[in-house]
Design a protein around this motif. Structure first.
Motif, PDB file in Angstrom:
ATOM      1  N   ARG A   1     -10.104   5.813  -4.910  1.00  0.00           N
ATOM      2  CA  ARG A   1     -10.437   6.078  -3.643  1.00  0.00           C
ATOM      3  C   ARG A   1     -10.276   7.253  -2.818  1.00  0.00           C
ATOM      4  NH1 ARG A   1      -8.688   2.141  -0.156  1.00  0.00           N
ATOM      5  NH2 ARG A   1      -7.090   1.241  -1.362  1.00  0.00           N
TER       6      ARG A   1
ATOM      7  N   SER B   1     -13.161   9.914  -2.012  1.00  0.00           N
ATOM      8  CA  SER B   1     -13.145  10.086  -0.322  1.00  0.00           C
ATOM      9  C   SER B   1     -13.918  11.626  -0.171  1.00  0.00           C
ATOM     10  CB  SER B   1     -11.800  10.261   0.512  1.00  0.00           C
ATOM     11  OG  SER B   1     -12.237  10.345   1.670  1.00  0.00           O
TER      12      SER B   1
ATOM     13  N   HIS C   1      -7.624  12.133   4.329  1.00  0.00           N
ATOM     14  CA  HIS C   1      -7.200  11.390   5.441  1.00  0.00           C
ATOM     15  C   HIS C   1      -5.756  11.475   5.640  1.00  0.00           C
ATOM     16  CE1 HIS C   1     -11.051   9.439   6.311  1.00  0.00           C
ATOM     17  NE2 HIS C   1     -11.347   9.376   4.947  1.00  0.00           N
TER      18      HIS C   1
ATOM     19  N   GLN D   1       0.829  -0.988  -0.199  1.00  0.00           N
ATOM     20  CA  GLN D   1      -0.094   0.133   0.103  1.00  0.00           C
ATOM     21  C   GLN D   1       0.862   1.187  -0.171  1.00  0.00           C
ATOM     22  OE1 GLN D   1      -3.517  -1.240  -0.906  1.00  0.00           O
ATOM     23  NE2 GLN D   1      -3.776   0.755   0.384  1.00  0.00           N
TER      24      GLN D   1
ATOM     25  N   ARG E   1      -2.609   1.791   5.669  1.00  0.00           N
ATOM     26  CA  ARG E   1      -3.177   0.573   6.317  1.00  0.00           C
ATOM     27  C   ARG E   1      -4.490   0.377   5.574  1.00  0.00           C
ATOM     28  NH1 ARG E   1      -2.792   4.236  10.478  1.00  0.00           N
ATOM     29  NH2 ARG E   1      -4.765   4.877  10.527  1.00  0.00           N
ATOM     30  N   LYS E   2      -5.489   1.305   5.045  1.00  0.00           N
ATOM     31  CA  LYS E   2      -6.850   1.048   4.210  1.00  0.00           C
ATOM     32  C   LYS E   2      -6.555   0.048   2.961  1.00  0.00           C
ATOM     33  CE  LYS E   2     -11.230   1.880   4.013  1.00  0.00           C
ATOM     34  NZ  LYS E   2     -11.929   1.331   5.243  1.00  0.00           N
ATOM     35  N   GLY E   3      -7.031  -1.104   3.107  1.00  0.00           N
ATOM     36  CA  GLY E   3      -7.077  -1.940   1.937  1.00  0.00           C
ATOM     37  C   GLY E   3      -5.927  -2.953   1.914  1.00  0.00           C
ATOM     38  N   GLU E   4      -5.103  -2.952   3.087  1.00  0.00           N
ATOM     39  CA  GLU E   4      -3.821  -3.619   3.076  1.00  0.00           C
ATOM     40  C   GLU E   4      -4.111  -5.165   3.112  1.00  0.00           C
ATOM     41  OE1 GLU E   4      -2.483  -5.529   5.806  1.00  0.00           O
ATOM     42  OE2 GLU E   4      -3.662  -5.067   7.355  1.00  0.00           O
TER      43      GLU E   4
ATOM     44  N   TYR F   1      -3.418   6.592   7.346  1.00  0.00           N
ATOM     45  CA  TYR F   1      -4.815   5.729   6.883  1.00  0.00           C
ATOM     46  C   TYR F   1      -4.776   5.215   5.660  1.00  0.00           C
ATOM     47  CZ  TYR F   1      -9.719   5.770   5.691  1.00  0.00           C
ATOM     48  OH  TYR F   1     -10.989   5.244   5.228  1.00  0.00           O
ATOM     49  N   TRP F   2      -4.113   5.529   4.499  1.00  0.00           N
ATOM     50  CA  TRP F   2      -4.379   5.141   3.275  1.00  0.00           C
ATOM     51  C   TRP F   2      -3.206   4.082   3.151  1.00  0.00           C
ATOM     52  CZ3 TRP F   2      -8.205   5.771   0.829  1.00  0.00           C
ATOM     53  CH2 TRP F   2      -9.211   6.707   0.931  1.00  0.00           C
TER      54      TRP F   2
END
Length: 222
Positions: free
Chosen positions: A81, A85, A89, A40, A96-99, A93-94
C-alpha cells in the motif's frame, strides 16, 4: 497427533506484540482498543528495520531495496500500500490506516500456524463470543522475558537487540497493560526513552496515534 510446528519468535515483531496482548488468566486479548495501531506500528517498524521504507521529511516512502520479503502478511500488505500510494503520507497515517483489521489478520496468521486457537464461548452463558487459547505458551513467555530483560537498568542499552528494544517501545507506547502495569510504566519511562533513541520515527508515531484515540474517546464521552 501431528506435532505443533515450531515458530521462531524473532521472525515477526507483529506476532510477538499480539502474543504479549494475550491475557492467560482471562483467555482473551487485553488492551484491544490499542492493539490495532500497535500491530500496525510493529509492521511499519519491521519494514523500516529491513530498509524497505525510509523517512523523507517526516513522510514514509518505499525504497529501492529488495531484501527478504516481510515476515508477515500485515507487513507485506502495508508495504504494497505504501508503494502503490500516489503520494507520501506521514508515519502516523500508516500507523492508523488499516488498524481495525490488523488484530484479526495477525490472529488468523497465528491460528493458521497453530500457535493459538479460537473456540466458541458464551459470555455469562448468554452472549456468543470466542475464547482464545494459547497453544504454544513458550512463545509468549519468551517475548515477556525479552521485555523484562530489556528493561533491566543493569543491562546497557547498547547491548539490547534492536528488535527487543522495539518490542518494549511498542508495547509501552501502545499501552498493552497486560505486559506493564501502571506502576511499572511510570518506573520504565526513562529506560524506554533510552531504548527508543535508536529506533527511528515509529514509536513516536504510535504514541501520537494512541493520544489521538484517547482524545477522540474523551470527546465522544463528553
Amino acid at each position: 497427533m501431528n506435532p505443533i510446528p515450531e515458530v521462531d519468535v524473532h521472525v515477526s515483531l507483529t506476532r510477538r506484540v499480539f502474543l504479549l496482548a494475550y491475557s492467560p488468566e482471562r483467555r482473551r486479548l487485553s488492551s484491544r482498543e490499542r492493539l490495532g495501531v500497535t500491530l500496525q506500528a510493529a509492521a511499519l517498524y519491521e519494514l523500516y528495520a529491513q530498509g524497505l521504507i525510509r523517512d523523507h521529511t517526516g513522510k514514509v516512502t518505499a525504497t529501492a531495496v529488495r531484501g527478504r520479503a516481510p515476515d508477515c502478511d500485515l507487513a507485506a500488505d502495508l508495504l504494497a500500500r505504501i508503494t502503490a500510494s500516489e503520494r507520501a503520507h506521514s508515519w502516523g497515517y500508516w500507523v492508523r490506516k488499516g488498524e481495525r483489521q490488523a488484530t484479526d489478520r495477525v490472529g488468523a496468521t497465528l491460528e493458521r500456524e497453530r500457535v493459538i486457537r479460537f473456540e466458541p464461548h458464551r459470555l455469562l452463558g448468554i452472549v456468543p463470543t470466542r475464547r482464545m487459547l494459547l497453544r504454544q505458551p513458550r512463545l509468549r513467555a519468551a517475548a515477556t522475558k525479552a521485555v523484562r530483560d530489556a528493561l533491566k537498568a543493569t543491562r546497557p542499552v547498547d547491548r539490547v537487540p534492536a528488535v527487543d528494544a522495539a518490542l518494549v517501545a511498542l508495547t509501552y507506547e501502545g499501552e498493552l497493560r497486560v505486559v506493564l502495569g501502571r506502576r511499572e510504566r511510570r518506573a520504565a519511562r526513562g529506560r524506554v526513552d533510552a531504548l527508543e533513541a535508536g529506533l527511528g520515527p515509529v514509536p513516536e508515531a504510535l504514541r501520537k496515534a494512541v493520544r489521538r484515540q484517547k482524545s477522540r474517546a474523551a470527546g465522544a464521552a463528553g
